[in-house]
Design an enzyme around this catalytic site. Sequence first.
Site, PDB file in Angstrom:
ATOM      1  N   CYS A  37       0.808  -1.221   0.000  1.00 12.56           N
ATOM      2  CA  CYS A  37       0.000   0.000   0.000  1.00 12.56           C
ATOM      3  C   CYS A  37       0.839   1.267   0.000  1.00 12.56           C
ATOM      4  CB  CYS A  37      -0.952  -0.017   1.200  1.00 12.56           C
ATOM      5  SG  CYS A  37      -2.261  -1.248   1.042  1.00 12.56           S
ATOM      6  N   ASP A  66     -16.814  10.649   2.021  1.00  6.41           N
ATOM      7  CA  ASP A  66     -16.001  10.711   3.232  1.00  6.41           C
ATOM      8  C   ASP A  66     -14.819   9.758   3.244  1.00  6.41           C
ATOM      9  OD1 ASP A  66     -17.489  12.738   4.596  1.00  6.41           O
ATOM     10  OD2 ASP A  66     -19.079  11.269   4.919  1.00  6.41           O
ATOM     11  N   GLY A  67     -14.464   9.240   2.076  1.00  3.79           N
ATOM     12  CA  GLY A  67     -13.275   8.388   1.995  1.00  3.79           C
ATOM     13  C   GLY A  67     -13.412   7.078   2.732  1.00  3.79           C
ATOM     14  N   ASP A  68     -14.618   6.505   2.722  1.00  3.35           N
ATOM     15  CA  ASP A  68     -14.813   5.213   3.384  1.00  3.35           C
ATOM     16  C   ASP A  68     -14.091   4.110   2.613  1.00  3.35           C
ATOM     17  OD1 ASP A  68     -16.614   5.018   5.846  1.00  3.35           O
ATOM     18  OD2 ASP A  68     -17.715   6.458   4.626  1.00  3.35           O
ATOM     19  N   ASP A 107      -8.918  -3.666  -4.412  1.00  4.28           N
ATOM     20  CA  ASP A 107      -7.596  -3.268  -3.925  1.00  4.28           C
ATOM     21  C   ASP A 107      -6.549  -4.184  -4.549  1.00  4.28           C
ATOM     22  OD1 ASP A 107      -5.464  -2.174  -2.347  1.00  4.28           O
ATOM     23  OD2 ASP A 107      -6.959  -1.672  -0.826  1.00  4.28           O
ATOM     24  N   ASP A 115     -10.184   0.767   8.151  1.00  2.76           N
ATOM     25  CA  ASP A 115      -8.957  -0.018   8.278  1.00  2.76           C
ATOM     26  C   ASP A 115      -7.762   0.879   8.020  1.00  2.76           C
ATOM     27  OD1 ASP A 115      -9.296   0.137   5.513  1.00  2.76           O
ATOM     28  OD2 ASP A 115      -8.817  -1.957   5.140  1.00  2.76           O
TER      29      ASP A 115
END
Length: 330
Positions: free
Chosen positions: A17, A48-50, A68, A224
């Site tokens: 990441c 909200d960038g969840d 991802d 996370d």
Amino acid sequence: MTTTAIRLTQYAHGGGCACKIPPGELEQAVAGLVPATGRGDLLVGLDDGDDAAVVSLRPGLAIVATTDFFTPVVDDPYDWGRIAAANALSDVYAMGGSPLVALNLLAWPRDVLPLELMTEVLRGGLDVATQAQCHVAGGHSIDDPEPKYGMAVTGTADPDRLLRNDAARPGLPLSLTKPLGVGVLNNRHKATGEIFAEAVATMAALNRDAAQAALAAGIRAATDVTGFGLLGHVYKMARASGVTAVLDAAAVPYLAGARAAAADGFVSGGTRRNLDWVRPYTDLSRVDELEALLLADAQTSGGLLLAGEIPGAPVIGELVPRGEHAVVVR
């Protein structure tokens, strides 16, 4: 070339990441890209960038969708597959959902790296998805100069019991379910070949039990901790919820060897960009630069940051009414 001699991390410009596009640049790029469908069933989107998108299907049932993927974070192909799968599945758990089906996303330099290694990557992903009781039903692959692997995951959730970035409230404790430090340890691994078994085990571990415990405890705010580091993700939660997050630096857990790796300079460019991004909104006056970098360390398949308490997860801070800064480190 024998497969045992191949170090996958040497075929990637960044690891895990930490190879994400910097958060400030990403937010600037997607600003204003709001779908105008006129439908009201999108419960969670870009706002909200969840960790994942959530669409309501009917009362009591919502679909959770996420994806991802990243470049090799460790040299062992099977472990890389396990870690990438756990990381992708984590976005569903971070929303309070249960994964249902996953599709592989694979980029492979087929003229450079043996297909046997590719099979091991896919086997690692399949084994972790199986552990999560999540189907793996195909996917998509391309020939690419740089290896990349991950998953697109679809899950289900109760729309009335979602874990969200914008649901944190003053008076709640902040808990963290996995120790930090995989970023600097992975960077050291890439540079030296040294293997950190505890870091691999942590990254490959599912966040399923933590998410279930959070729901059982009535927790409603979570995320996370991945590429934007603890500071980045707690800032996004505090910003979305209109609160200030106060972190107790001494209470934050770290993997063995992480502090030494940071002190020896194994800090990724992604970690430094994380710190640059949150610095204007964060009071770091009571910690030194090394501590700040560790708190911003770009994690891969990190734990859940919870606005509440569950068994086994240390409390690392608290939420208070919004003050001058969104985040305060003491």
